[in-house]
Motif scaffolding. Structure first.
Motif, PDB file in Angstrom:
ATOM      1  N   SER A 131     -78.024  17.540  -1.289  1.00  0.00           N
ATOM      2  CA  SER A 131     -79.300  18.241  -1.315  1.00  0.00           C
ATOM      3  C   SER A 131     -80.385  17.313  -0.792  1.00  0.00           C
ATOM      4  O   SER A 131     -80.175  16.114  -0.619  1.00  0.00           O
ATOM      5  CB  SER A 131     -79.639  18.689  -2.747  1.00  0.00           C
ATOM      6  N   VAL A 132     -81.549  17.893  -0.527  1.00  0.00           N
ATOM      7  CA  VAL A 132     -82.690  17.114  -0.067  1.00  0.00           C
ATOM      8  C   VAL A 132     -83.942  17.651  -0.747  1.00  0.00           C
ATOM      9  O   VAL A 132     -84.084  18.864  -0.956  1.00  0.00           O
ATOM     10  CB  VAL A 132     -82.820  17.188   1.481  1.00  0.00           C
ATOM     11  N   ALA A 133     -84.852  16.771  -1.121  1.00  0.00           N
ATOM     12  CA  ALA A 133     -86.080  17.181  -1.799  1.00  0.00           C
ATOM     13  C   ALA A 133     -87.038  17.849  -0.818  1.00  0.00           C
ATOM     14  O   ALA A 133     -87.030  17.553   0.381  1.00  0.00           O
ATOM     15  CB  ALA A 133     -86.751  15.960  -2.434  1.00  0.00           C
ATOM     16  N   PHE A 134     -87.860  18.761  -1.331  1.00  0.00           N
ATOM     17  CA  PHE A 134     -88.860  19.432  -0.498  1.00  0.00           C
ATOM     18  C   PHE A 134     -89.720  18.401   0.240  1.00  0.00           C
ATOM     19  O   PHE A 134     -89.995  18.551   1.434  1.00  0.00           O
ATOM     20  CB  PHE A 134     -89.772  20.312  -1.355  1.00  0.00           C
ATOM     21  N   ASP A 135     -90.180  17.386  -0.484  1.00  0.00           N
ATOM     22  CA  ASP A 135     -91.060  16.380   0.116  1.00  0.00           C
ATOM     23  C   ASP A 135     -90.390  15.666   1.280  1.00  0.00           C
ATOM     24  O   ASP A 135     -90.999  15.469   2.343  1.00  0.00           O
ATOM     25  CB  ASP A 135     -91.478  15.348  -0.940  1.00  0.00           C
ATOM     26  N   GLU A 136     -89.132  15.282   1.095  1.00  0.00           N
ATOM     27  CA  GLU A 136     -88.417  14.571   2.158  1.00  0.00           C
ATOM     28  C   GLU A 136     -88.191  15.475   3.366  1.00  0.00           C
ATOM     29  O   GLU A 136     -88.358  15.058   4.511  1.00  0.00           O
ATOM     30  CB  GLU A 136     -87.086  14.045   1.635  1.00  0.00           C
ATOM     31  N   LEU A 137     -87.824  16.722   3.104  1.00  0.00           N
ATOM     32  CA  LEU A 137     -87.581  17.665   4.198  1.00  0.00           C
ATOM     33  C   LEU A 137     -88.872  17.935   4.968  1.00  0.00           C
ATOM     34  O   LEU A 137     -88.863  18.045   6.205  1.00  0.00           O
ATOM     35  CB  LEU A 137     -87.014  18.973   3.637  1.00  0.00           C
ATOM     36  N   ALA A 138     -89.999  18.038   4.246  1.00  0.00           N
ATOM     37  CA  ALA A 138     -91.292  18.239   4.912  1.00  0.00           C
ATOM     38  C   ALA A 138     -91.630  17.049   5.796  1.00  0.00           C
ATOM     39  O   ALA A 138     -92.149  17.206   6.913  1.00  0.00           O
ATOM     40  CB  ALA A 138     -92.387  18.452   3.873  1.00  0.00           C
ATOM     41  N   SER A 139     -91.336  15.847   5.314  1.00  0.00           N
ATOM     42  CA  SER A 139     -91.605  14.635   6.099  1.00  0.00           C
ATOM     43  C   SER A 139     -90.731  14.581   7.346  1.00  0.00           C
ATOM     44  O   SER A 139     -91.201  14.265   8.440  1.00  0.00           O
ATOM     45  CB  SER A 139     -91.359  13.395   5.220  1.00  0.00           C
ATOM     46  N   ILE A 140     -89.453  14.912   7.187  1.00  0.00           N
ATOM     47  CA  ILE A 140     -88.517  14.864   8.319  1.00  0.00           C
ATOM     48  C   ILE A 140     -88.916  15.863   9.394  1.00  0.00           C
ATOM     49  O   ILE A 140     -88.857  15.570  10.591  1.00  0.00           O
ATOM     50  CB  ILE A 140     -87.082  15.166   7.836  1.00  0.00           C
ATOM     51  N   THR A 141     -89.347  17.053   8.982  1.00  0.00           N
ATOM     52  CA  THR A 141     -89.664  18.116   9.935  1.00  0.00           C
ATOM     53  C   THR A 141     -91.112  18.079  10.406  1.00  0.00           C
ATOM     54  O   THR A 141     -91.490  18.831  11.309  1.00  0.00           O
ATOM     55  CB  THR A 141     -89.389  19.496   9.305  1.00  0.00           C
ATOM     56  N   ALA A 142     -91.943  17.223   9.779  1.00  0.00           N
ATOM     57  CA  ALA A 142     -93.374  17.126  10.112  1.00  0.00           C
ATOM     58  C   ALA A 142     -94.077  18.471   9.914  1.00  0.00           C
ATOM     59  O   ALA A 142     -94.931  18.880  10.702  1.00  0.00           O
ATOM     60  CB  ALA A 142     -93.566  16.640  11.545  1.00  0.00           C
ATOM     61  N   VAL A 143     -93.706  19.164   8.826  1.00  0.00           N
ATOM     62  CA  VAL A 143     -94.319  20.435   8.455  1.00  0.00           C
ATOM     63  C   VAL A 143     -95.012  20.259   7.107  1.00  0.00           C
ATOM     64  O   VAL A 143     -94.501  19.554   6.230  1.00  0.00           O
ATOM     65  CB  VAL A 143     -93.254  21.550   8.356  1.00  0.00           C
TER      66      VAL A 143
END
Length: 408
Positions: free
Chosen positions: A104-116
């Motif tokens: 799984s991946v945290a919302f915060d990390e996914l937002a950082s990776i996608t720059a969204v």
């Protein structure tokens, strides 16, 4: 009021057929689990395909009968439309590839990776969860993991890119990472804000007719569709100010059934012509149109307690703009007996309400969104600490509620 006896009988009959076909599907599928399923010439596999298609059709028939034709059509135009945008967004940002296959991946990390922006990404993901695409590892945990549907997306990604528009739900101005400075999809497409687009007569009529249609259609979907969400018939003689009431359709519907109520429909001057056409002659003494901008101070024309009514208004605007709108009501709300009725879709994990939240994100102004009861409570407190929700009136369908708000 429940479903008719005829519909109940049809649903019961569909249920019996579903059991029969499900048993056939299971029996055929268990004949030889090791056989090559790609060989459609195999008579067993051919029979399995036929039974599967029959089962799918029966399930679709059952869903349509239970929902009813109007609810089914609303779902096609609202929820199904947003599903397409969701898939477009998932492919555009390669969200499938950024969620670990077995973890799984945290919302915060996914937002950082996608720059969204994190808040926008979470809104999109929570609608995805309601569709079975991705899942929250555990409720409230704030982490994303795969489901069977999300794992199946890569195979179809090139097809999605071919048939779906390139514009995606999370597209923002590249010059700013602040979601409040971002542009909606409508602003990107038309080069101007949503409300500037609909000010032309053709777009305005389309917008008003669309809201009227949705409002009427949703009432058909309620089991208790003969009753209103709010007990207007129990209210004493009073004046109802329909703030942002458009062409007056809602006021006309309520006034028609409640002869002791008087309405003042407030909206922009551009709506006057439509309002005058909508309000029938026999109601023109009880339903009046008044040109008024919701971002200006309310005129003190009432010496008695007043009920302000706002249907589908606040979800069109950011918190800052909502505070501005509501602040102009406070001087009249402090009059003893005055109140504010706010009718909105209240945010929950309901697929339909999540789809409406995506519609706000796509069409209206930056910051437009559906809100929880707690969100509204915080909003009202920011306007005036004396402002509180006295009661919540709930519908049995569509996530609709009316918040009764007072200043005390």
């Amino acid at each position: 009021m429940g479903a008719s006896a005829e519909i109940q009988s049809e649903i019961s009959e569909l249920g019996k057929r579903l059991i029969e076909v499900t048993d056939r599907f299971t029996a055929v599928d268990n004949v030889n689990p090791q056989m090559d399923r790609s060989d459609i010439s195999n008579p067993i596999e051919s029979d399995l395909t036929d039974v599967r298609e029959s089962l799918v059709c029966l399930l679709q028939d059952m869903l349509q009968k239970v929902q009813g034709p109007t609810r089914t059509l609303i779902d096609m135009t609202n929820t199904a439309r947003v599903r397409l945008s969701l898939l477009r967004t998932i492919v555009h940002f390669d969200l499938v590839g950024k969620v670990p296959e077995a973890g799984s991946v945290a919302f915060d990390e996914l937002a950082s990776i996608t720059a969204v922006d994190r808040s926008l990404l979470e809104r999109v993901l929570r609608f995805a969860f309601s569709q079975g695409i991705f899942q929250e590892t555990s409720p409230g945990h704030g982490t994303v993991s795969h489901t069977e549907l999300s794992r199946a997306i890569p195979l179809l990604a090139p097809w999605f890119q071919l048939v779906l528009s390139a514009t995606c739900l999370c597209r923002r101005q590249q010059s700013s990472r602040d979601p409040h400075d971002s542009k909606t999809a409508v602003e990107i497409a038309f080069k101007k804000p949503f409300y500037a687009v609909i000010k032309s007569d053709s777009h305005l009529r389309l917008f008003q007719d669309g809201l009227k249609s949705l409002s009427m259609a949703q009432k058909v979907c309620w089991w208790s569709h003969e009753s209103d969400l709010f007990p207007w018939e129990e209210q004493p003689k009073s004046v109802i100010v329909d703030v942002g009431g458009g062409n007056g359709q809602t006021a006309v519907e309520i006034a028609r059934k409640n002869p002791d109520l008087h309405f003042v429909v407030q909206d922009l001057e551009e709506n006057r012509t439509q309002a005058e056409q909508t309000i029938p002659p026999d109601l023109q003494k009880r339903v009046l149109f008044q040109a008024h901008d919701i971002f200006t101070v309310q005129r003190r024309i009432f010496q008695q307690p007043v009920t302000f009514f706002m249907k589908w208004i606040l979800h069109n605007w950011s918190d800052d703009r909502c505070i501005e709108i509501l602040t102009h009501l406070v001087p009249l709300l402090v009059l003893p007996g005055s109140r504010l009725l706010v009718q909105e879709y209240v945010l929950s994990e309901s697929t339909y309400v999540r789809a409406m939240d995506m519609t706000m994100l796509t069409f209206f102004t930056s910051g437009a969104r559906e809100r929880t009861v707690q969100d509204f409570d915080i909003l009202f407190q920011q306007v005036d600490r004396r402002m509180r929700i006295a009661k919540v009136w709930e519908a049995d369908e569509m996530g609709m509620k009316i918040l009764e708000v007072i200043v005390a």
